[in-house]
Write an enzyme that holds these catalytic residues in place. Structure first.
Site, short mmCIF file in Angstrom:
data_model
loop_
_atom_site.label_atom_id
_atom_site.label_comp_id
_atom_site.label_asym_id
_atom_site.label_seq_id
_atom_site.Cartn_x
_atom_site.Cartn_y
_atom_site.Cartn_z
N ARG A 178 0.85 -1.20 0.00
CA ARG A 178 0.00 0.00 0.00
C ARG A 178 0.89 1.25 0.00
NH1 ARG A 178 -5.20 1.62 -1.05
NH2 ARG A 178 -6.16 2.78 0.64
N THR A 196 -9.84 0.20 -9.94
CA THR A 196 -8.91 -0.68 -9.26
C THR A 196 -8.94 -1.93 -10.09
OG1 THR A 196 -9.38 0.31 -7.13
CG2 THR A 196 -8.54 -1.92 -7.05
N THR A 255 -4.14 -0.75 -7.36
CA THR A 255 -4.92 0.44 -7.73
C THR A 255 -4.10 1.71 -7.75
OG1 THR A 255 -6.99 1.61 -7.21
CG2 THR A 255 -5.63 0.99 -5.34
N ASP A 304 -8.04 8.23 0.25
CA ASP A 304 -8.57 7.17 1.12
C ASP A 304 -8.39 7.49 2.60
OD1 ASP A 304 -9.63 5.55 -0.82
OD2 ASP A 304 -7.99 4.11 -0.85
N GLY A 320 -13.90 -0.04 -4.65
CA GLY A 320 -13.88 0.80 -3.45
C GLY A 320 -14.59 0.15 -2.28
O1 DON Z 1 -8.06 1.02 -1.31
C1 DON Z 1 -9.23 1.25 -1.54
O2 DON Z 1 -10.15 0.78 -0.89
C2 DON Z 1 -9.57 2.12 -2.74
N1 DON Z 1 -8.48 3.00 -3.06
C3 DON Z 1 -9.91 1.23 -3.88
C4 DON Z 1 -10.43 2.02 -5.05
C5 DON Z 1 -11.20 1.19 -5.98
O3 DON Z 1 -11.47 0.04 -5.75
C6 DON Z 1 -11.70 1.84 -7.19
N2 DON Z 1 -12.29 0.84 -8.05
N3 DON Z 1 -13.12 0.58 -8.70
#
Ligand code: DON
Length: 570
Positions: free
Chosen positions: A100, A376, A394, A418, A468
Site C-alpha cells: 500500500r 482498481t 490500484t 482514502d 472501493g
Molecule cells: O483502497 C481502496 O479501498 C480504494 N483505493 C480502492 C479504489 C477502488 O477500488 C476503485 N475501483 N473501482
C-alpha cells in the site's frame, strides 16, 4: 471552479452511474484445464501470465507478470505508481504482502482542509498532492523475491514487450481515457502520451509507451532501486514539485513493503485468508462470515428476503466498526478485537429482529448518499501445483491523480483520498471514517481491498474485486455462493449482487439481484433500495487437489480468463 466542486461532483457521480455497463446475461465460457489459470481485467495481461506459467513459472511469477502487464495495458488501475495487496497460498502457507502507498513525510493531518476546516476534495484527488508514495515497485519485486521460481528479468519481459513493441488499444481503454479526458488534459505531461492530438487513442490502434518500456527494462535489470533512486526518482520529485506536490525522492527511497499475518477465519467448511490492516477488507469478510455462521444463515431460503436482510444487517455492523480502523499504528481496533468471539456473539444477538436496524442506531453519525466507483483491478492466478495468488492493485481513481511522470512513463496515484481528510465526515464516496484514519506522515491510508484465498481439503480458490467500499461485500457474496450454495466458480462470479455499507443507509441492488416479491418484503421491513447497474468486477481461479484448474472473469467487465494445458507427455 474546481474539478470536483459540488455540482461537478454530482455530474461526475451521475456519469459513473449512467455509463456503468449493465450486467450482461451472457457469461464468458468458463476456462478449465490442468496446467494453471489466470483471470485479470485485460486479455493481454492474462496472456502474459499464461506465457509465464507455460515457461515453467509458478503462481507468483505469473501473478507478477500479469500485474506488470496491467501496468502497461490497463493504466486506469494497473500501475507502478500506485500500490496494492497480495494474498497468496504457496506450498500450503497463507501470506499477505502489503505494498500500500504511504503518506509522504511532509504530509500533515489537515493538509486537505481549507481555512474554515472544510475538506477541499480536489486537493486529495487531482495532481501530485493527492499521491501517496508508490508501493508497487517494491511490492511486486518483494513478492517475487520470496516465492518466484523464474528469473526476475523473465517475469518482467512480457510487460517490457507490450510497452516497447506496442499493444492493441481495447474499447475499454479508449472509453476510459475519453471519460478521464478532463483530468488527463490538465497535465501536459499526461496529455502528450494519453491524449495525442487531443484525442484518446482509438480502439484497435497500436499504442507504444517507450518511456515506460525503458523504466520496466531498468526495473528488470536493477529491481525497485531503478525507480526509487537515481534519475527516475528525481524525475518524480521534479514533476511533483512542478504541480504543487510534496512527494520527494527521499520518500520513494524510504518506502518498504511489509509482510503481514493475513486475517484467517473458518467459515462454512472452508478456511479463508485475506488482507489485514491497513485494509479493512479481511476484517469485513471475517465479520460477515462469523456473524452469518452464528445465525445459521445457510438455513434461510437462498433467494428470500430473510437471507438478504441478515446479510445486510451483518454488513451494517461490520462497516460501522470500520470507522475504528486505520493504519496499524493508529487504528483504534485490530482484527483480533473485531473477530473476537465475544464481540461477534454480541453483534449476532442484534441480528434477530425481522426489521431493518436504522444505521444511526448502530452508530450515531449520518451522511449524504454517495457512491464509490473509480478504478482498481484484481487478478487471480493458480499454478498446476495448487498454489494461488490474489492481487488487488490500484491508483485509486481512474488514472490516479492524472499526472504522468515524463521520462518515466507511469501515472501517479491519488490514494491520499482514502484517508479521512476530515475525520467523522463522509469522503467523496460516502465512506465515513474516523480519526484512526487521519492523514499522518508515513501512514498507510485505510483500504477496502480484499484479495482473498479460500481452501478446504479438496480445493483452493483465489478471488477479489475492484469497487472501493463495495469490494468486501462483492467478494464475500462470491465466497458465499461457492461455500454455502455450492455454485461453480463462473456461476458464483456471475450471480447478481447487492451492497450495503452502513452509511448511506440503503441497499444497492444490481438488476435481477432480488426477486420482485423479495424487494417488496425488504421495503416492508424498512429498507431503502437503490438500483445500481453493476457492483465490482471479480476475477477468480480455483484449483482442485487433483490439479484441475478453472478461471472465471466477470461478465460485468471485459476481463479475460485462461488456463494452461500441460505439454503432452509432461
Ligand atoms: O483502497 C481502496 O479501498 C480504494 N483505493 C480502492 C479504489 C477502488 O477500488 C476503485 N475501483 N473501482
Amino acid at each position: 471552479m474546481t474539478l470536483f466542486s459540488s455540482s461537478r461532483r454530482l455530474a461526475f457521480l451521475l456519469v459513473l452511474t449512467i455509463i456503468a455497463a449493465p450486467v450482461s446475461a451472457a457469461s464468458p465460457d468458463p476456462a478449465r484445464g490442468t496446467g494453471g489459470a489466470v483471470a485479470s481485467a485485460a486479455p493481454a495481461a492474462t496472456q502474459a501470465g499464461l506465457e509465464i506459467l507455460r515457461a515453467g513459472g509458478n503462481a507468483v511469477d505469473a501473478a507478477v507478470a500479469t500485474a506488470l502487464a496491467l501496468a502497461v495495458v490497463h493504466p486506469q488501475a494497473g500501475n507502478l505508481g500506485g500500490g496494492g495487496f497480495a494474498v497468496a497460498r504457496m506450498d500450503g502457507e497463507a501470506t499477505a504482502l502489503d505494498f500500500r502507498e504511504t503518506a509522504p513525510a511532509a504530509a500533515s493531518h489537515d493538509m486537505y482542509l481549507d481555512a474554515k476546516g472544510e475538506p477541499v476534495t480536489e486537493r486529495s484527488l487531482v495532481g501530485p498532492l493527492a499521491a501517496g508514495v508508490p508501493g508497487s515497485p517494491a511490492g511486486l519485486w518483494e513478492l517475487h523475491q520470496r516465492y518466484g521460481a523464474l528469473d526476475w528479468a523473465q517475469v518482467v519481459a512480457p510487460a517490457i514487450r507490450l510497452a516497447g513493441d506496442g499493444f492493441v488499444v481495447t474499447a475499454r481503454l479508449e472509453k476510459s481515457v475519453a471519460k478521464a479526458a478532463q483530468l488527463l488534459g490538465r497535465f501536459p505531461e499526461t496529455a502528450a502520451v494519453w491524449l495525442p492530438g487531443g484525442e484518446p487513442p482509438a480502439a484497435g490502434s497500436l499504442m507504444k509507451l517507450p518511456d515506460l518500456a525503458a523504466t520496466l527494462a531498468a526495473y528488470a535489470e536493477r529491481g525497485p532501486e531503478a525507480i526509487t533512486g537515481g534519475p527516475l526518482a528525481a524525475a518524480i520529485e521534479i514533476v511533483s514539485n512542478r504541480h504543487g506536490g510534496i512527494l520527494k525522492a527521499a520518500d520513494l527511497k524510504a518506502y518498504r513493503s511489509v509482510w503481514r499475518e493475513p486475517v484467517v477465519f473458518d467459515a462454512f467448511g472452508w478456511r479463508v485468508a485475506s488482507m489485514p490492516l491497513p485494509s479493512s477488507g479481511g476484517i469485513i469478510l471475517g465479520q460477515t462470515a462469523g456473524l452469518l455462521e452464528r445465525i445459521e444463515w445457510q438455513r434461510t431460503p437462498r433467494f428470500g428476503a430473510e437471507r438478504a436482510h441478515l446479510l445486510v444487517e451483518a454488513w451494517r455492523r461490520a462497516y460501522a466498526d470500520r470507522f475504528l480502523l486505520g493504519d496499524p499504528s493508529t487504528s483504534r481496533a485490530t482484527a483480533a478485537d473485531l473477530l473476537d468471539d465475544e464481540w461477534l456473539d454480541r453483534r449476532a444477538r442484534e441480528l434477530r429482529s425481522r426489521r431493518a436496524t436504522p444505521s444511526d442506531e448502530v452508530r450515531s453519525w449520518s451522511l449524504p448518499a454517495a457512491r464509490e466507483s473509480t478504478e482498481t483491478t484484481h487478478l487471480s492466478v493458480a499454478d498446476g501445483a495448487g498454489n494461488v495468488v490474489s492481487i488487488t492493485t490500484t491508483l485509486n481513481g481512474s488514472f490516479g491523480c492524472g499526472l504522468l511522470v515524463p521520462g518515466v512513463g507511469f501515472l501517479l496515484n491519488n490514494e491520499m483520498d482514502d484517508f479521512a481528510a476530515a475525520p467523522g465526515r463522509p469522503n467523496l464516496y460516502g465512506l465515513i471514517q474516523g480519526e484512526a484514519n487521519a492523514v499522518g506522515p508515513g501512514k498507510r491510508m485505510l483500504s477496502s481491498m480484499s484479495p482473498a484465498v479460500a481452501w478446504r481439503e479438496t480445493e483452493t480458490m483465489a478471488l477479489g474485486s475492484p469497487g472501493g467500499s463495495t469490494i468486501p461485500t462483492v467478494t464475500v457474496q462470491v465466497l458465499l455462493n461457492v461455500m454455502v450454495d455450492g455454485d461453480d466458480l463462473q456461476a458464483a462470479v456471475n450471480r447478481p449482487r447487492i451492497h450495503h455499507q452502513w452509511m448511506p443507509d440503503q441497499i444497492e441492488v444490481e438488476p435481477d439481484a432480488l426477486a420482485p416479491e423479495t424487494a417488496v418484503e425488504l421495503e416492508r421491513r424498512g429498507y431503502r433500495l437503490k438500483a445500481r447497474n453493476r457492483l465490482g468486477e471479480v476475477n477468480a481461479v480455483r484449483v482442485t487437489s487433483a490439479g484441475t484448474v478453472e478461471a472465471a472473469a466477470d461478465p460485468r467487465g471485459p476481463g479475460s480468463a485462461g488456463v494452461v494445458q500441460p505439454a503432452p507427455g509432461s
